[in-house]
Motif scaffolding. Structure first.
Motif, PDB file in Angstrom:
ATOM      1  N   HIS A 172       0.788  -1.067   0.093  1.00 30.25           N
ATOM      2  CA  HIS A 172      -0.228   0.006  -0.158  1.00 30.25           C
ATOM      3  C   HIS A 172       0.868   1.207   0.122  1.00 30.25           C
ATOM      4  O   HIS A 172       0.332   2.427  -0.381  1.00 30.25           O
ATOM      5  N   SER A 399      -3.563  -8.858  -2.509  1.00 32.76           N
ATOM      6  CA  SER A 399      -4.511  -7.918  -3.139  1.00 32.76           C
ATOM      7  C   SER A 399      -5.543  -7.925  -2.270  1.00 32.76           C
ATOM      8  O   SER A 399      -6.475  -6.854  -2.355  1.00 32.76           O
ATOM      9  N   ASN A 402      -5.490  -5.608   3.978  1.00 35.37           N
ATOM     10  CA  ASN A 402      -5.957  -4.226   4.492  1.00 35.37           C
ATOM     11  C   ASN A 402      -4.495  -3.645   4.514  1.00 35.37           C
ATOM     12  O   ASN A 402      -3.409  -4.384   4.488  1.00 35.37           O
ATOM     13  N   SER A 410     -12.584  -8.729   1.198  1.00 39.43           N
ATOM     14  CA  SER A 410     -13.045  -7.857  -0.170  1.00 39.43           C
ATOM     15  C   SER A 410     -13.274  -6.558   0.049  1.00 39.43           C
ATOM     16  O   SER A 410     -13.768  -5.770  -0.962  1.00 39.43           O
ATOM     17  N   ASP A 411     -13.325  -6.071   1.483  1.00 40.20           N
ATOM     18  CA  ASP A 411     -13.978  -4.799   1.543  1.00 40.20           C
ATOM     19  C   ASP A 411     -13.186  -3.670   0.895  1.00 40.20           C
ATOM     20  O   ASP A 411     -13.912  -2.462   0.422  1.00 40.20           O
ATOM     21  N   ASP A 412     -11.947  -3.680   0.650  1.00 40.86           N
ATOM     22  CA  ASP A 412     -11.101  -2.460   0.049  1.00 40.86           C
ATOM     23  C   ASP A 412     -11.172  -2.611  -1.469  1.00 40.86           C
ATOM     24  O   ASP A 412     -10.659  -1.844  -2.116  1.00 40.86           O
ATOM     25  N   LEU A 413     -11.800  -3.482  -1.986  1.00 39.13           N
ATOM     26  CA  LEU A 413     -11.483  -3.502  -3.762  1.00 39.13           C
ATOM     27  C   LEU A 413     -12.783  -3.016  -4.146  1.00 39.13           C
ATOM     28  O   LEU A 413     -13.926  -2.824  -3.619  1.00 39.13           O
ATOM     29  N   LYS A 414     -12.519  -2.205  -5.391  1.00 37.09           N
ATOM     30  CA  LYS A 414     -13.449  -1.381  -5.911  1.00 37.09           C
ATOM     31  C   LYS A 414     -14.268  -1.651  -7.086  1.00 37.09           C
ATOM     32  O   LYS A 414     -15.416  -1.644  -7.305  1.00 37.09           O
ATOM     33  N   ASP A 415     -13.447  -2.835  -7.721  1.00 38.51           N
ATOM     34  CA  ASP A 415     -14.150  -3.286  -8.928  1.00 38.51           C
ATOM     35  C   ASP A 415     -15.269  -4.437  -8.478  1.00 38.51           C
ATOM     36  O   ASP A 415     -14.841  -5.228  -7.770  1.00 38.51           O
ATOM     37  N   PRO A 416     -16.406  -4.317  -8.916  1.00 34.61           N
ATOM     38  CA  PRO A 416     -17.677  -5.173  -8.252  1.00 34.61           C
ATOM     39  C   PRO A 416     -17.307  -6.716  -8.609  1.00 34.61           C
ATOM     40  O   PRO A 416     -17.472  -7.782  -7.997  1.00 34.61           O
ATOM     41  N   THR A 419     -14.467  -7.873  -6.417  1.00 38.56           N
ATOM     42  CA  THR A 419     -15.250  -7.935  -4.950  1.00 38.56           C
ATOM     43  C   THR A 419     -15.879  -9.377  -5.131  1.00 38.56           C
ATOM     44  O   THR A 419     -15.831 -10.158  -3.876  1.00 38.56           O
TER      45      THR A 419
END
Length: 649
Positions: A172, A399, A402, A410-416, A419
């Motif tokens: 990160h 990936s 946190n 899966s909380d920090d993934l933006k792509d549906p 996720t």
């Protein structure tokens, strides 16, 4: 050299200090401290230790088979030996808080900065590469790790070797602020010695946007000199605390928070997060005079100074169990389908009835634990496990981490779509580990083939029967036939087409009262040594929800709550009988032999031993409507069995 530093510190009052650089801004827009500071502060010295050792492992020499060595020192240093301290005092004095939190933090910084002797912690690594390109300063080159580490936020240097990059812990680019969070004035330094032997010193401090002199400045200050518009590091000629003469990096955090000055907690943090690296001889850590390596870790995790030693009490920290599991168990392969590939993990699994909380330590290939993973609906199963994948598995786990590398989610993934895949992966991971848990449970608690211990079906069956009995009153057994008892107590062989349910007396709920105890007919065939008077006893079936059982090692504790049935509760003594029941609610009468399963039974109400017969426990006392027994189990006792309980009074 001393004269030059003094001149620069005078210049700092006007924003031209060459020791600490703050970039000018037109106005103050952000009045709060960096929120990531609070996040890493909440992780304590354990989080600080984890983050810095992980950075050292990421900088390991790929061509060497020597372990990375990290020396952690706690000590004190005179304030005058800290580089650029006079100018920082002036900066902190200029800060103005605009809300309660910032005012409190600034006041704490102002009080702390005046101490003459201050606490510090340092992390010095060896058998590592150190940072490259320091002599080029803020070069913005991807090949110069000094510029990325020293002057960029939220940037993670990526290795050209993809497999090596996948194995690295960092991802990160925010973990370096963990060191700032550990300081009372948010200050940290890093001393570097590169492969060519060149030594430089850099540092950062995290304040708030502020006015200094006639200008406004950003919150982050850099210990650097300004050449044109570019930051350049200082050659390292400072106090011994800040010295680094061998290849690698040394982090120094002055004004260490009092709560972080904990040697024992640092030792635990090393073992908790890096036990696999240490066992595999990839890492050696010195905490002051204590060496933690593959030859000493066993002694440390079995020392009550650092860890709870009673397995039954290991409910939050599982490191002693992990070490034992990893060293003593053979790995089994589990495969988890994911998109167009299959991830393969080695699972080291240990089943032990004494373990109160089942956890899986998920480990990266560098040997760093990510989290104590809880298998869904199996948090209290008696097992301990360690899960390790390969490079592909590592890359995917990375990936899902946190930013503090303590959880996969899966909380920090933006792509549906990503996720969705992550959620499916975590679900499949639960399922595969659950298969192993179930297999081990069956192996250690064998059944005879006709006992199905499915809790779900069992509960549903009991709920259904309970609701049925509430609708029609109590159930008796007469001449081998089930007959219904009406509200008046008159038996009938016919089930009424419709039963009108009246509101019971003294009830405001409108629900029929359920005592949890159902009366049956007379006692069944006499057991051994039964007298004629026993034939006159009434037998009552106890609702499972009024039974509490606890299994501990070779002991079982049973409590029956009979207070809901006055005719039973008023009795002084009773006989107790068990029948095995399977997952479909089918009862197996007379198949459980008390004498073969219990060596001794103590009545906890009066501390007397009970009489054990093959089909009953005799002369059990009832006190305040409760039966309390402690049963000593024989080795053949099957812990997976479920029972229906009967009392005779």
């Amino acid at each position: 050299m001393t004269y030059k530093i003094q001149i620069n510190e005078v210049h700092s009052m006007y924003g031209t200090d060459n020791q600490w650089q703050f970039s000018k801004i037109p106005n103050i827009e952000e009045s709060n401290f960096n929120k990531i500071l609070e996040r890493f502060y909440s992780l304590g010295v354990a989080g600080l230790t984890r983050e810095n050792i992980q950075n050292s492992l990421d900088g390991r020499l790929t061509e060497s088979d020597k372990p990375v060595e990290v020396k952690i020192k706690l000590g004190t240093v005179n304030r005058q030996a800290i580089p650029g301290m006079t100018s920082i005092v002036q900066r902190i004095k200029s800060l103005e808080g605009r809300n309660g939190y910032t005012k409190e933090t600034i006041n704490h910084m102002k009080a702390s900065m005046m101490d003459e002797e201050v606490r510090y912690i340092s992390f010095e690594d060896s058998n590592t590469r150190g940072l490259t390109g320091a002599k080029y300063g803020q070069s913005n080159s991807k090949d110069h790790t000094w510029g990325i580490y020293a002057y960029n936020k939220g940037v993670h240097f990526e290795e050209k070797d993809e497999s090596f990059e996948a194995s690295r812990g960092g991802s990160h680019g925010v973990g370096k602020i963990a060191s700032n969070a550990a300081s009372d004035i948010h200050m940290m330094f890093f001393a570097n010695c590169d492969a060519g032997g060149e030594q430089h010193l850099g540092g950062t401090i995290q304040l708030i946007e502020h006015k200094f002199g006639d200008d406004y400045y950003r919150s982050t200050g850099y210990f650097a000199q300004l050449e044109g518009t570019k930051f350049m590091p200082y050659e390292n000629h400072y106090d011994k605390v800040f010295e680094k003469t061998t290849s690698g990096l040394k982090i120094v955090i002055p004004f260490l928070r009092k709560g972080f000055y904990r040697e024992d907690e640092i030792i635990r943090a090393v073992c908790d997060s890096f036990f696999v690296s240490i066992i595999e001889k990839k890492l050696v850590v010195h905490v002051n005079d204590l060496v933690i390596d593959d030859t000493t870790i066993d002694a440390i995790v079995t020392d009550s100074q650092y860890y709870v030693q009673e397995i039954e009490s290991m409910k939050k920290v599982f490191t002693p169990l992990y070490v034992k599991t990893y060293k003593n168990q053979q790995p089994r392969l589990i495969e988890i389908p994911h998109a167009n590939t299959v991830f393969k993990f080695n699972l080291y699994f240990n089943y032990d009835e004494r373990i109160p909380k089942g956890r899986v330590g998920i480990i990266r290939t560098i040997g760093m634990k990510i989290e104590d993973f809880t298998v869904k609906n199996n948090a209290t199963k008696p097992f301990n496990a360690v899960l390790i994948g390969g490079i592909d598995e590592d890359n995917y786990l990375k990936s899902l981490e946190n930013e503090s590398h303590t959880k996969i989610s899966s909380d920090d993934l933006k792509d549906p779509e990503l996720t969705k895949l992550a959620k499916k992966f975590i679900s499949n991971l639960n399922k595969e580990i659950l298969k192993v848990i179930d297999e081990e449970m069956r192996k250690h608690n064998p059944v005879d083939g006709k006992i199905n211990t499915s809790d779900l079906l069992y509960t549903m069956e009991l709920d259904f029967k309970e609701n049925l009995s509430q609708s029609f009153g109590t159930v008796k057994i007469k001449n081998g036939k089930n007959i219904m008892v009406s509200e008046e107590g008159n038996p009938t062989d016919k089930v009424p087409a419709k039963v009108k349910r009246e509101k019971p007396e003294n009830s405001g709920t409108g629900k029929p009262k359920n005592s949890g105890v159902r009366k049956k007919g007379k006692a069944r065939d006499k057991g051994e040594n039964e007298s004629a008077s026993d034939d006159q006893k009434d037998e009552y079936k106890i609702n499972p929800y009024r039974v509490e059982r606890l299994l501990l090692n070779d002991q079982e504790f049973i409590q029956l709550n009979l207070t809901g049935s006055p005719e039973v509760a008023k009795a002084k003594k009773c006989n107790l009988k068990f029948n095995i029941i399977d997952g479909m609610g089918k009862e197996y009468i007379g198949e459980f032999n008390m004498k073969e399963n219990y060596s001794n039974i103590v009545d906890k109400n009066n501390s007397n031993s009970c009489v054990i017969e093959s089909d009953a426990i005799k002369n059990v006392s009832i006190k305040n409507g409760l039966v309390n027994l402690q049963l000593a189990l024989k080795p053949k006792y099957n812990r997976s069995l479920k029972f229906i309980y009967y009392v005779e009074v």
